[in-house]
Design an enzyme around this catalytic site. Sequence first.
Site, PDB file in Angstrom:
ATOM      1  N   CYS A 195      -1.244   0.746   7.418  1.00 25.12           N
ATOM      2  CA  CYS A 195      -2.671   0.406   7.592  1.00 25.12           C
ATOM      3  C   CYS A 195      -3.064  -0.823   6.779  1.00 25.12           C
ATOM      4  O   CYS A 195      -3.199  -1.923   7.315  1.00 25.12           O
ATOM      5  CB  CYS A 195      -3.565   1.589   7.210  1.00 25.12           C
ATOM      6  SG  CYS A 195      -3.378   3.031   8.280  1.00 25.12           S
ATOM      7  N   ARG A 196      -3.266  -0.657   5.479  1.00 31.10           N
ATOM      8  CA  ARG A 196      -3.878  -1.725   4.681  1.00 31.10           C
ATOM      9  C   ARG A 196      -2.968  -2.927   4.460  1.00 31.10           C
ATOM     10  O   ARG A 196      -3.384  -4.075   4.686  1.00 31.10           O
ATOM     11  CB  ARG A 196      -4.349  -1.156   3.338  1.00 31.10           C
ATOM     12  CG  ARG A 196      -5.468  -0.138   3.485  1.00 31.10           C
ATOM     13  CD  ARG A 196      -5.656   0.678   2.234  1.00 31.10           C
ATOM     14  NE  ARG A 196      -4.487   1.528   1.969  1.00 31.10           N
ATOM     15  CZ  ARG A 196      -4.319   2.251   0.866  1.00 31.10           C
ATOM     16  NH1 ARG A 196      -5.233   2.225  -0.084  1.00 31.10           N
ATOM     17  NH2 ARG A 196      -3.248   2.995   0.707  1.00 31.10           N
ATOM     18  N   SER A 197      -1.737  -2.693   4.008  1.00 34.79           N
ATOM     19  CA  SER A 197      -0.891  -3.860   3.694  1.00 34.79           C
ATOM     20  C   SER A 197      -0.415  -4.625   4.930  1.00 34.79           C
ATOM     21  O   SER A 197      -0.358  -5.860   4.884  1.00 34.79           O
ATOM     22  CB  SER A 197       0.274  -3.482   2.764  1.00 34.79           C
ATOM     23  OG  SER A 197       1.152  -2.563   3.358  1.00 34.79           O
ATOM     24  N   CYS A 245       0.870  -1.189   0.000  1.00 37.20           N
ATOM     25  CA  CYS A 245       0.000   0.000   0.000  1.00 37.20           C
ATOM     26  C   CYS A 245       0.899   1.229   0.000  1.00 37.20           C
ATOM     27  O   CYS A 245       2.074   1.142  -0.368  1.00 37.20           O
ATOM     28  CB  CYS A 245      -0.972  -0.018   1.177  1.00 37.20           C
ATOM     29  SG  CYS A 245      -0.188   0.014   2.804  1.00 37.20           S
ATOM     30  N   ASN A 292       2.362   1.517   4.301  1.00 35.04           N
ATOM     31  CA  ASN A 292       2.696   0.253   4.983  1.00 35.04           C
ATOM     32  C   ASN A 292       2.438   0.333   6.488  1.00 35.04           C
ATOM     33  O   ASN A 292       3.132  -0.281   7.292  1.00 35.04           O
ATOM     34  CB  ASN A 292       4.153  -0.173   4.706  1.00 35.04           C
ATOM     35  CG  ASN A 292       4.474  -1.622   5.102  1.00 35.04           C
ATOM     36  OD1 ASN A 292       5.599  -1.940   5.464  1.00 35.04           O
ATOM     37  ND2 ASN A 292       3.495  -2.504   5.057  1.00 35.04           N
ATOM     38  N   ASP A 332      -8.345   3.828   1.597  1.00 33.96           N
ATOM     39  CA  ASP A 332      -7.320   4.215   2.565  1.00 33.96           C
ATOM     40  C   ASP A 332      -8.016   4.754   3.818  1.00 33.96           C
ATOM     41  O   ASP A 332      -8.707   5.762   3.750  1.00 33.96           O
ATOM     42  CB  ASP A 332      -6.450   5.298   1.917  1.00 33.96           C
ATOM     43  CG  ASP A 332      -5.276   5.681   2.790  1.00 33.96           C
ATOM     44  OD1 ASP A 332      -5.269   5.311   3.979  1.00 33.96           O
ATOM     45  OD2 ASP A 332      -4.359   6.343   2.279  1.00 33.96           O
TER      46      ASP A 332
END
Length: 171
Positions: free
Chosen positions: A10-12, A5, A8, A121
């Site tokens: 939050c999402r990934s 993401c 690096n 996001d």
Amino acid sequence: MLFVCLGNICRSPLAEGVFRRLVVKEGLSDRIEVDSAGTGAWHVGEQPDRRMRSTAESHGVSLDAIRARRVEAADLVDFDYVFAMDRENLRDLRRLAGRSEDSIALFRAFDPVDGDPDVPDPYYGGTDGFERVFEIVERTSRSILDHIRSEQGWPTNDQPASGESDRNASA
Ligand code: 4NP
């Protein structure tokens, strides 16, 4: 298996934690290495965002051991599967690869529920954004594992591995 993401944090890292739990549960730890990275360097060395850790924790997934790092061109060669969490991440990864790279895919291309192609996001939003990201990441991770399993010819849990050859493709 690399999830990418922007930050690096939050999402990934969530995808890394959720996918790793799945891989352990399915007994595939010796076949699949799970990692995550960001296209940006602002948060390198930091733990995942506190809100993301807390949402993950509420679902029994710990992200505490993860530290942000920036994706490198070598990652795109080393990992057989690279998943971009949104279309901007995908564009940036393709630019970094410098050539067409079949291993790079959009994460939500595997989402069993039709909708937005991007994992939203959650960084600048409220708590519900993190919960929503968790739902998307959980169901899509399952679908990705099924895809890899069938692509690699690995049996599912309910199909005993009797007579399986000694393949050990590293994903
Ligand atoms: P992520 O979220 O890409 O899911 O880790 C973000 C985290 C931080 C920033 C942007 C997105 N930032 O601009 O600092």
